[in-house]
Motif scaffolding. Structure first.
Motif, PDB file in Angstrom:
ATOM      1  N   PHE A 110       0.847  -1.298   0.085  1.00  0.00           N
ATOM      2  CA  PHE A 110      -0.204  -0.129   0.023  1.00  0.00           C
ATOM      3  C   PHE A 110       0.726   1.164  -0.010  1.00  0.00           C
ATOM      4  N   LYS A 111       1.969   1.182   0.898  1.00  0.00           N
ATOM      5  CA  LYS A 111       2.871   2.282   0.888  1.00  0.00           C
ATOM      6  C   LYS A 111       3.374   2.652  -0.454  1.00  0.00           C
ATOM      7  N   ALA A 112       3.946   1.517  -1.044  1.00  0.00           N
ATOM      8  CA  ALA A 112       4.669   1.879  -2.473  1.00  0.00           C
ATOM      9  C   ALA A 112       3.831   2.301  -3.283  1.00  0.00           C
ATOM     10  N   SER A 113       2.407   1.860  -3.338  1.00  0.00           N
ATOM     11  CA  SER A 113       1.599   2.337  -4.249  1.00  0.00           C
ATOM     12  C   SER A 113       1.289   3.885  -4.460  1.00  0.00           C
ATOM     13  N   TRP A 114       1.085   4.354  -3.030  1.00  0.00           N
ATOM     14  CA  TRP A 114       0.365   5.550  -2.873  1.00  0.00           C
ATOM     15  C   TRP A 114       1.706   6.932  -2.312  1.00  0.00           C
TER      16      TRP A 114
END
Length: 939
Positions: A110-114
């Motif tokens: 999630f962190k990598a995506s946003w």
């Protein structure tokens, strides 16, 4: 007998006076094309209305009422299209839509995506400010609320579109985008808080970045000085600080950081005011510059300490709602810096060439396209040492390109030290040009904060762009620079590309170039940096934005095939698109529309792709798709090279168009007459706009049918099976749904000498005999009727082949309101042709006047025929003044009997000829706006 039949027919047909009757009449006479294929219903309807107008059965007031009704309908159509593109609109619906896509398997995923932007959105300008502020507001309100348009918004004065006006509209759109992004960031943080309660405070979302080049784009214009750019940047800093202060006050009215931000805001406002005036006086410039560069405890040039403080506080806060609000503010600061967004300067390659020659080739003997030039630049970059600069150096610098670098240096040193600046280079076709930019960036000590981005837009640039990238990325000095910046930045454009090779070939050529970039980066060991690809396009299909749905719009700029090339090479992708001018700002005209627009984009995740997705058949069957691309491209190029096409598109000059921007529509230095105007003298946006106004988006549709000739079934099957192929077809169908070859032909008939000779034939319209005879004699040698007929014939042949191809590609869904829109455009076109006939008749009826100032009566007529109406009216008013100088203005002792009062001004000529021409032209331009609204944008 014929005259009696005509009179009986006129008595039997009640004068058309309402839009509904016109629409019904157009539908009725359209059936005659089955009996007589050459019959032109648009011109016939215009002819009937022209007769009614000249006979007194219809007035200009009647026409204005119909135009107003159609304007409202066109605005409502625009609002409907806007709503369909970004629906749903409501806040709750958008929260749910985004929530349904938040399915990351872990916090790390999630962190990598946003934490990297899903999209960079650039708010560009150029002449696309079609509507008045009231009309934009009405369309936005109707789109957001699914309501009607108030009829009061049409018919008012159009504001002058200045650079300051464009900048103000851009900042307003960005402000709404910022608020929408804040809402999305807060939702992401809330989701993370629920899913990963122990880790969520480590999330620093940056789903979108915003930028603007309004006030910084020097390509093709000389009216933006360095002081303009500095003043705009300072004003943006003040506006953004004010928004940060308001956000923090809403979180905690007594927050300690307000003691830092409020004084910084006051300082920024003072600086913006100091640089807003005239700085040509060295004393005034020195005063303003010294104040800006002086040490000040209240001046902020970096938000890094403040962001760190806010994030630290959020991590320690027991109140998680309070922490979410703090982290949302920190995310906004990280995304925008000390401005409303990042900024893009833009220069032309030739401006850089002129500048670099002064440094490395003062004798002018070096070919900048040669390998020797690259070697010289490589050595120069290695030797150069940073130079200090100040505002005095900026003020006296004569080179446009060097001025841009000096301005960037002052902004980075004294306004915002954190936000990087993009340097876009138009018409960049040689690696040496990029190296020249790197040289100046290093010379002025800003190499670590400037992203040099070549623009690939011309046919030559797209064709040879792969070689360009291979050579550029092979340069060690460039690779070192790219690693330091963390990205390779390029710009691909649909503007000149769409004009010179057509929109479909442009899209296919652009995606091939993007694929070549992934190969060049992998081959040169640059998989550890991101690829930032800026795709500039406009809002309409002619300008490069796909008109059917948001998914197509994003894919059209950066296709799934191109994205997979980067994903498979392990290269991070930063997609960037433009929202251009007033038309583009409509997506962000209200907080509700901005939220819906960004939510649709966030749900589609344009920065991500499935690297393992099967290859689209369009890219496997290159025996078909490559031939298709080449055939469409050749057909488009044949049009561009054709004297017939060029003459038809320039037949009315630019007189069909409203002024819609602060940048000129014809390239500077044009001295050619309208008859010899080259298509390369007209910029891309007005070129596309003229195609819309003439009734046929040639640069979208033309050649697709020809490319399928003798292979309809096989090509049709490929396009139907391929996702990319269906996307191409959706674009063609959308354009074709609004296209009319008959309308193109109708405009040519205005110049048909035989038509004018025949109007009073057999005793009809005897009051127009002299005018029609004069028009017939004047136009007997005019080439435009033949030009339009030849162009219409070519378009018709190609269209027939297109219909055969489309029969083999099932339509996925019917084009909404297709027939309603076609009829609306048909009536608008007929009304405009009626108005043009009225102008022609009155222009030729003006009494002859003596030649003066090298302008003859024939010159004035030609001005009207090419719709240089303002120029024509100026000459007519000079020849026929309303009032003469009066003797009683003088205080004279000697009496006089002359003038004896019998002379009067030419009121009758103004009433009967000049004023009606002016009114007809004004109504024609209102029709222009209505047609553009049905198409979805200007240009």
């Amino acid at each position: 007998m014929a005259r009696g039949n005509r009179q009986a027919c006129a008595r039997g047909r009640r004068a058309v006076s309402r839009v509904g009757e016109l629409t019904e009449r157009l539908q009725h006479i359209h059936r005659r094309t089955e009996e007589t294929p050459l019959f032109n219903p648009v011109f016939q309807l215009a002819h009937e209305m022209s007769r009614d107008l000249e006979a007194g059965a219809m007035s200009f007031d009647d026409i204005e009422a119909m135009v107003a009704e159609l304007e409202v309908a066109a605005l409502e159509e625009r609002a409907r299209r806007t709503r369909c593109m970004v629906a749903p609109i409501g806040e709750a619906a958008n929260e749910k839509a985004l929530a349904d896509t938040l399915t990351a398997p872990s916090f790390a995923a999630f962190k990598a995506s946003w934490e990297v932007p899903q999209l960079h959105a650039v708010f560009t300008a150029h002449p696309t400010f079609l509507l008045t502020p009231g009309q934009y507001a009405a369309v936005a309100k109707a789109a957001a609320e699914d309501g009607p348009i108030d009829a009061g918004v049409v018919g008012g004065e159009r504001p002058q579109v200045t650079l300051a006006y464009e900048h103000e509209r851009a900042m307003r759109a960005i402000a709404h985008a910022q608020d929408a992004r804040d809402a999305i960031v807060a939702q992401l943080l809330d989701h993370a808080r629920e899913q990963w309660p122990e880790e969520w405070r480590e999330l620093a979302p940056v789903p979108f970045r915003f930028a603007s080049w309004v006030g910084y784009d020097m390509d093709g214009r000389t009216d933006i000085g360095w002081a303009t750019s500095i003043a705009f940047r300072l004003a943006e800093k003040a506006e953004r600080l004010a928004r940060y202060v308001a956000s923090l006050e809403a979180i905690d009215a007594g927050h300690m950081l307000l003691g830092v931000l409020r004084p910084a805001l006051e300082e920024a406002q003072a600086m913006a005011e100091a640089f807003a005036g005239d700085l040509t006086d060295p004393a005034r410039l020195s005063e303003a510059a010294n104040r800006l560069t002086a040490q000040s405890e209240h001046r902020l040039t970096s938000l890094t300490p403040i962001i760190t403080h806010i994030e630290r506080e959020a991590k320690m806060a027991a109140d998680t709602d309070y922490a979410v609000r703090l982290l949302t503010l920190a995310a906004a600061m990280r995304a925008d810096g000390l401005g409303m967004g990042w900024i893009h300067f833009r220069v032309n390659a030739s401006q850089l060439h002129n500048a670099i020659r002064r440094r490395i080739d003062p004798e002018g003997t070096l070919d900048l396209a040669s390998k020797g030039a690259v070697k010289h630049l490589r050595e120069a970059i290695a030797k150069v040492r940073p130079h200090r600069t100040n505002f005095g150096a900026l003020a006296i610098e004569a080179s446009t390109a060097i001025r841009q670098f000096l301005a960037m240096a002052q902004i980075l040193h004294h306004v915002d030290a954190d936000a990087p600046i993009r340097m876009l280079i138009a018409e960049c076709e040689e690696p040496a040009t990029v190296l020249a930019a790197l040289y100046f960036a290093r010379l002025f000590g800003i190499e670590d904060k400037v992203d040099v981005s070549p623009l690939f837009e011309t046919e030559t640039a797209l064709e040879h762009g792969g070689r360009f990238l291979d050579e550029l990325l092979a340069e060690e000095v460039y690779r070192d620079y790219a690693r330091a910046r963390g990205r390779v930045a390029i710009q691909t454009g649909f503007s000149d590309a769409g004009r010179f090779v057509g929109q479909i070939p442009a899209s296919l050529a652009i995606e091939r170039l993007q694929g070549r970039l992934s190969e060049a980066m992998a081959a040169n060991g640059l998989t550890d940096v991101a690829a930032l690809i800026f795709n500039t396009h406009g809002e309409s299909m002619g300008r490069g934005a796909h008109p059917t749905k948001m998914a197509d719009r994003l894919d059209w700029a950066l296709s799934p095939w191109a994205k997979r090339r980067f994903a498979r090479a392990g290269i991070a992708l930063e997609p960037e698109v433009s929202f251009q001018g007033g038309d583009g700002y409509l997506w962000f005209a209200t907080p509700e529309l901005a939220r819906a627009t960004l939510t649709r984009i966030a749900c589609l995740r344009p920065a991500e792709t499935d690297a393992e997705a099967p290859t689209d058949p369009f890219y496997r069957r290159t025996d078909l798709s490559l031939d298709f691309y080449r055939a469409v491209k050749e057909h488009q190029q044949d049009h561009l090279a054709s004297r017939t096409y060029s003459r038809a598109i320039t037949a009315f000059g630019l007189g069909l168009l409203n002024p819609t921007g602060s940048r000129v529509s014809r390239r500077q230095g044009d001295l050619s007459a309208d008859r010899d105007m080259s298509l390369r003298q007209i910029r891309a946006i007005p070129h596309n706009a003229i195609l819309q106004q003439l009734g046929y988006p040639v640069n979208v549709i033309a050649g697709v049918g020809q490319a399928a000739q003798n292979n309809y079934e096989e090509l049709g099957a490929l396009l139907a099976e391929s996702a990319r192929g269906r996307e191409l077809v959706r674009l063609v169908r959308a354009a074709n749904a609004l296209a009319s070859v008959k309308t193109v032909a109708a405009y040519g008939e205005l110049f048909n000498s035989a038509y004018w000779a025949s109007r009073p034939y057999r005793g009809t319209e005897t009051q127009l005999t002299a005018a029609c005879e004069a028009l017939s004699e004047y136009l007997v040698k005019d080439d435009r009727v033949g030009v339009f007929r030849r162009l219409a014939s070519r378009l018709r042949v190609d269209a027939m082949k297109l219909y055969r191809l489309l029969d083999h590609v099932p339509e996925e869904e019917a084009t909404p309101h297709r027939e309603e829109k076609r009829r609306m455009i048909g009536v608008l076109q007929a009304l405009r042709i009626t108005l043009l006939q009225a102008m022609f008749i009155r222009a030729v009826s003006v009494p002859a006047f003596s030649r003066a100032n090298d302008v003859s009566r024939d010159d004035v007529l030609e001005m009207v025929f090419t719709l240089r109406v303002d120029d024509a009216l100026a000459q007519l008013r000079r020849a026929y003044p309303v009032a003469f100088p009066r003797l009683d203005r003088f205080d004279l002792d000697e009496p006089a009997d002359w003038p004896d009062g019998s002379d009067e001004g030419y009121e009758a000529i103004h009433r009967d000829f000049i004023d009606p021409i002016e009114r007809a032209h004004a109504l024609s331009l209102r029709i222009t706006t209505a047609i553009a609204n049905v198409f979805g944008a200007h240009g």
